[in-house]
Motif scaffolding. Structure first.
Motif, PDB file in Angstrom:
ATOM      1  N   LYS A   1     -24.182   4.226  61.194  1.00 51.38           N
ATOM      2  CA  LYS A   1     -25.624   4.422  61.038  1.00 51.38           C
ATOM      3  C   LYS A   1     -26.298   3.149  60.548  1.00 51.38           C
ATOM      4  O   LYS A   1     -27.365   2.768  61.042  1.00 51.38           O
ATOM      5  CB  LYS A   1     -25.868   5.571  60.057  1.00 51.38           C
ATOM      6  CG  LYS A   1     -27.321   5.990  59.933  1.00 51.38           C
ATOM      7  CD  LYS A   1     -27.460   7.209  59.042  1.00 51.38           C
ATOM      8  CE  LYS A   1     -28.905   7.654  58.951  1.00 51.38           C
ATOM      9  NZ  LYS A   1     -29.053   8.852  58.074  1.00 51.38           N
ATOM     10  N   LEU A   2     -25.673   2.461  59.581  1.00 53.12           N
ATOM     11  CA  LEU A   2     -26.231   1.214  59.064  1.00 53.12           C
ATOM     12  C   LEU A   2     -26.213   0.137  60.140  1.00 53.12           C
ATOM     13  O   LEU A   2     -27.173  -0.629  60.281  1.00 53.12           O
ATOM     14  CB  LEU A   2     -25.441   0.753  57.836  1.00 53.12           C
ATOM     15  CG  LEU A   2     -25.891  -0.573  57.198  1.00 53.12           C
ATOM     16  CD1 LEU A   2     -27.356  -0.499  56.780  1.00 53.12           C
ATOM     17  CD2 LEU A   2     -25.003  -0.911  56.003  1.00 53.12           C
ATOM     18  N   ASN A   3     -25.132   0.075  60.909  1.00 54.41           N
ATOM     19  CA  ASN A   3     -25.035  -0.890  61.998  1.00 54.41           C
ATOM     20  C   ASN A   3     -26.176  -0.698  62.985  1.00 54.41           C
ATOM     21  O   ASN A   3     -26.829  -1.664  63.413  1.00 54.41           O
ATOM     22  CB  ASN A   3     -23.690  -0.715  62.724  1.00 54.41           C
ATOM     23  CG  ASN A   3     -22.795  -1.933  62.573  1.00 54.41           C
ATOM     24  OD1 ASN A   3     -23.283  -3.058  62.479  1.00 54.41           O
ATOM     25  ND2 ASN A   3     -21.501  -1.721  62.546  1.00 54.41           N
ATOM     26  N   LEU A   4     -26.420   0.552  63.356  1.00 56.36           N
ATOM     27  CA  LEU A   4     -27.481   0.839  64.318  1.00 56.36           C
ATOM     28  C   LEU A   4     -28.843   0.456  63.755  1.00 56.36           C
ATOM     29  O   LEU A   4     -29.676  -0.131  64.457  1.00 56.36           O
ATOM     30  CB  LEU A   4     -27.458   2.326  64.673  1.00 56.36           C
ATOM     31  CG  LEU A   4     -28.506   2.805  65.680  1.00 56.36           C
ATOM     32  CD1 LEU A   4     -28.408   2.027  66.978  1.00 56.36           C
ATOM     33  CD2 LEU A   4     -28.342   4.296  65.936  1.00 56.36           C
ATOM     34  N   LEU A   5     -29.063   0.743  62.480  1.00 54.24           N
ATOM     35  CA  LEU A   5     -30.337   0.399  61.842  1.00 54.24           C
ATOM     36  C   LEU A   5     -30.548  -1.110  61.835  1.00 54.24           C
ATOM     37  O   LEU A   5     -31.618  -1.615  62.189  1.00 54.24           O
ATOM     38  CB  LEU A   5     -30.369   0.954  60.418  1.00 54.24           C
ATOM     39  CG  LEU A   5     -31.620   0.614  59.591  1.00 54.24           C
ATOM     40  CD1 LEU A   5     -32.851   1.245  60.213  1.00 54.24           C
ATOM     41  CD2 LEU A   5     -31.443   1.094  58.149  1.00 54.24           C
ATOM     42  N   LEU A   6     -29.511  -1.866  61.447  1.00 55.60           N
ATOM     43  CA  LEU A   6     -29.626  -3.324  61.370  1.00 55.60           C
ATOM     44  C   LEU A   6     -29.844  -3.929  62.752  1.00 55.60           C
ATOM     45  O   LEU A   6     -30.657  -4.836  62.932  1.00 55.60           O
ATOM     46  CB  LEU A   6     -28.369  -3.913  60.725  1.00 55.60           C
ATOM     47  CG  LEU A   6     -28.162  -3.575  59.239  1.00 55.60           C
ATOM     48  CD1 LEU A   6     -26.807  -4.092  58.773  1.00 55.60           C
ATOM     49  CD2 LEU A   6     -29.275  -4.168  58.390  1.00 55.60           C
ATOM     50  N   LEU A   7     -29.121  -3.407  63.739  1.00 57.66           N
ATOM     51  CA  LEU A   7     -29.263  -3.941  65.088  1.00 57.66           C
ATOM     52  C   LEU A   7     -30.637  -3.642  65.655  1.00 57.66           C
ATOM     53  O   LEU A   7     -31.242  -4.480  66.332  1.00 57.66           O
ATOM     54  CB  LEU A   7     -28.173  -3.338  65.987  1.00 57.66           C
ATOM     55  CG  LEU A   7     -26.743  -3.823  65.720  1.00 57.66           C
ATOM     56  CD1 LEU A   7     -25.749  -2.979  66.495  1.00 57.66           C
ATOM     57  CD2 LEU A   7     -26.596  -5.292  66.098  1.00 57.66           C
ATOM     58  N   SER A   8     -31.158  -2.434  65.381  1.00 55.92           N
ATOM     59  CA  SER A   8     -32.459  -2.065  65.923  1.00 55.92           C
ATOM     60  C   SER A   8     -33.583  -2.908  65.333  1.00 55.92           C
ATOM     61  O   SER A   8     -34.624  -3.084  65.957  1.00 55.92           O
ATOM     62  CB  SER A   8     -32.732  -0.575  65.674  1.00 55.92           C
ATOM     63  OG  SER A   8     -32.834  -0.304  64.293  1.00 55.92           O
ATOM     64  N   ARG A   9     -33.366  -3.441  64.130  1.00 55.99           N
ATOM     65  CA  ARG A   9     -34.405  -4.251  63.478  1.00 55.99           C
ATOM     66  C   ARG A   9     -34.178  -5.750  63.639  1.00 55.99           C
ATOM     67  O   ARG A   9     -35.011  -6.542  63.231  1.00 55.99           O
ATOM     68  CB  ARG A   9     -34.461  -3.899  61.994  1.00 55.99           C
ATOM     69  CG  ARG A   9     -34.922  -2.473  61.732  1.00 55.99           C
ATOM     70  CD  ARG A   9     -35.053  -2.184  60.258  1.00 55.99           C
ATOM     71  NE  ARG A   9     -35.600  -0.849  60.023  1.00 55.99           N
ATOM     72  CZ  ARG A   9     -35.842  -0.348  58.830  1.00 55.99           C
ATOM     73  NH1 ARG A   9     -35.594  -1.063  57.742  1.00 55.99           N
ATOM     74  NH2 ARG A   9     -36.328   0.876  58.701  1.00 55.99           N
TER      75      ARG A   9
ATOM     76  N   ASP B   1     -25.939   5.485  70.995  1.00 61.09           N
ATOM     77  CA  ASP B   1     -27.387   5.631  70.887  1.00 61.09           C
ATOM     78  C   ASP B   1     -27.817   6.914  71.603  1.00 61.09           C
ATOM     79  O   ASP B   1     -28.429   6.870  72.673  1.00 61.09           O
ATOM     80  CB  ASP B   1     -28.077   4.418  71.494  1.00 61.09           C
ATOM     81  CG  ASP B   1     -29.567   4.358  71.186  1.00 61.09           C
ATOM     82  OD1 ASP B   1     -30.070   5.270  70.511  1.00 61.09           O
ATOM     83  OD2 ASP B   1     -30.225   3.400  71.627  1.00 61.09           O
ATOM     84  N   PRO B   2     -27.525   8.080  71.024  1.00 63.15           N
ATOM     85  CA  PRO B   2     -27.790   9.338  71.716  1.00 63.15           C
ATOM     86  C   PRO B   2     -29.262   9.683  71.880  1.00 63.15           C
ATOM     87  O   PRO B   2     -29.611  10.503  72.725  1.00 63.15           O
ATOM     88  CB  PRO B   2     -27.078  10.384  70.842  1.00 63.15           C
ATOM     89  CG  PRO B   2     -27.012   9.758  69.493  1.00 63.15           C
ATOM     90  CD  PRO B   2     -26.837   8.285  69.742  1.00 63.15           C
ATOM     91  N   SER B   3     -30.142   9.061  71.097  1.00 65.60           N
ATOM     92  CA  SER B   3     -31.560   9.395  71.182  1.00 65.60           C
ATOM     93  C   SER B   3     -32.401   8.306  71.845  1.00 65.60           C
ATOM     94  O   SER B   3     -33.624   8.370  71.816  1.00 65.60           O
ATOM     95  CB  SER B   3     -32.113   9.677  69.776  1.00 65.60           C
ATOM     96  OG  SER B   3     -31.985   8.530  68.956  1.00 65.60           O
TER      97      SER B   3
END
Length: 340
Positions: free
Chosen positions: A16-24, A56-58
């Motif tokens: 979850k943290l990885n996805l957040l950091l990558l998205s930003r 990235d299911p959503s």
């Protein structure tokens, strides 16, 4: 420092943290090395390294996958209605490179998925990135598949449906579900590629029946393979994995495993798929971490590559390493010529 912190977090929290950091992130992507490829997917892609479904299911972060340097990204799985919405799913690290997940990853449903993807398509650069949608009908309903296809056809470049290898003598009966889904999707897909993602299997005789049936139904390519379900754990004899267990009077192992232990099984699948479907597009997935993995899959007949666990365990560095490696190995013809 940050990578060490992420590695110490529980696997699901780290994801979850990885996805957040990558998205930003706004950093520049790894330089594409292979040039535009326009004969495999409908949209030009800068390299053959793609993101597998499940991360990235959503459709929350397609811009991040584009910035990270991926040539394409398979988003989802997405269902018409929200499924386990808000659940991140549980994950467990296995060794240095493996991962077991609970199979309970949630998605907010078609409306949110389509809105997120449309916002990306309308953004600067959003029209240039190759995106696929892994679509799912939990009850196997053809009308849900058609609804998903109709809603997403203008937003994605290809579709993917899932298929398990049937462990039964009634092969054609067992394949009726995926066949129905493919047929239901072909019309709404409006000529865009429809891939079938096949779970790892050593039943190459059954794989032959699957390929014939799926191509006749309208599939144009295959993804080999997905993660290994706990009910198929006998495919890894001599390898003990820490499967999670549901309690109760009759405890049951559950979840799905991905990691380098699946590499040889999936390599054999790719070679068989290429023999049976010489003109189909084949996306290799499973145990891809190094340049040698790309070379072996390419030699077996793969056109493209997908990663999931490599990103979850290795982060941005793993993606960049594979993108550069992809540029160094050239085409399959060049690889085979060099081997001679």
């Amino acid at each position: 420092m940050l990578s060490k912190l992420i590695d110490r977090l529980p696997a699901a929290s780290a994801r979850k943290l990885n996805l957040l950091l990558l998205s930003r992130s706004r950093s520049e992507p790894a330089a594409p090395r292979t040039g535009h490829i326009n004969h495999i997917l409908p949209r030009l892609i800068p390299n053959r390294i793609g993101l597998a479904a499940g991360f990235d299911p959503s459709a929350q972060a397609p811009a991040a996958w584009q910035r990270l340097g991926f040539g394409f990204a398979e988003l989802g799985s997405v269902t018409v209605n929200a499924k386990n919405s808000g659940k991140a799913g549980r994950e467990w690290r296995v060794g240095e490179r493996g991962l077991i997940h609970s199979g309970e990853f949630g998605n907010p449903g078609l409306t949110v998925f389509a809105e997120n993807l449309k916002a990306f398509r309308d953004s600067d650069g959003g029209s240039d990135f190759c995106v696929g949608a892994n679509i799912l009908s939990p009850d196997g309903r053809g009308n849900e598949i058609r609804m998903l296809g109709q809603a997403l056809v203008d937003l994605v470049d290809y579709f993917t449906v899932n298929a398990s290898c049937p462990n039964t003598a009634m092969v054609q009966t067992a394949l009726s579900g995926p066949i129905r889904e493919i047929k239901a999707l072909v019309g709404p897909a409006e000529g865009k590629p429809v891939f079938v993602k096949i779970e790892p299997t050593v039943r190459l005789d059954v794989l032959e029946a699957m390929v014939e049936s799926f191509l006749l139904a309208g599939a144009t390519g295959f993804v080999a393979g997905s993660s290994l379900s706990s009910h198929s754990r006998d495919l890894l004899p001599g390898i003990t994995l820490p499967w999670p267990v549901r309690g109760g009077p009759h405890p049951v192992k559950f979840g799905a495993f991905s990691g380098p232990e699946l590499r040889d099984i999936n390599l054999a699948m790719v070679a068989t798929l290429r023999r049976l479907a010489p003109d189909a597009t084949i996306i290799a997935s499973g145990g891809i971490y190094e340049k040698s993995d790309l070379e072996d899959y390419l030699g077996a007949g793969a056109d493209l590559f997908q990663i999931h666990t490599a990103l979850a365990r290795g982060g941005r560095e793993a993606v960049e390493r594979l993108i550069y490696a992809d540029g160094e190995i050239g085409t399959r013809a060049q690889l085979m010529q060099a081997a001679e």
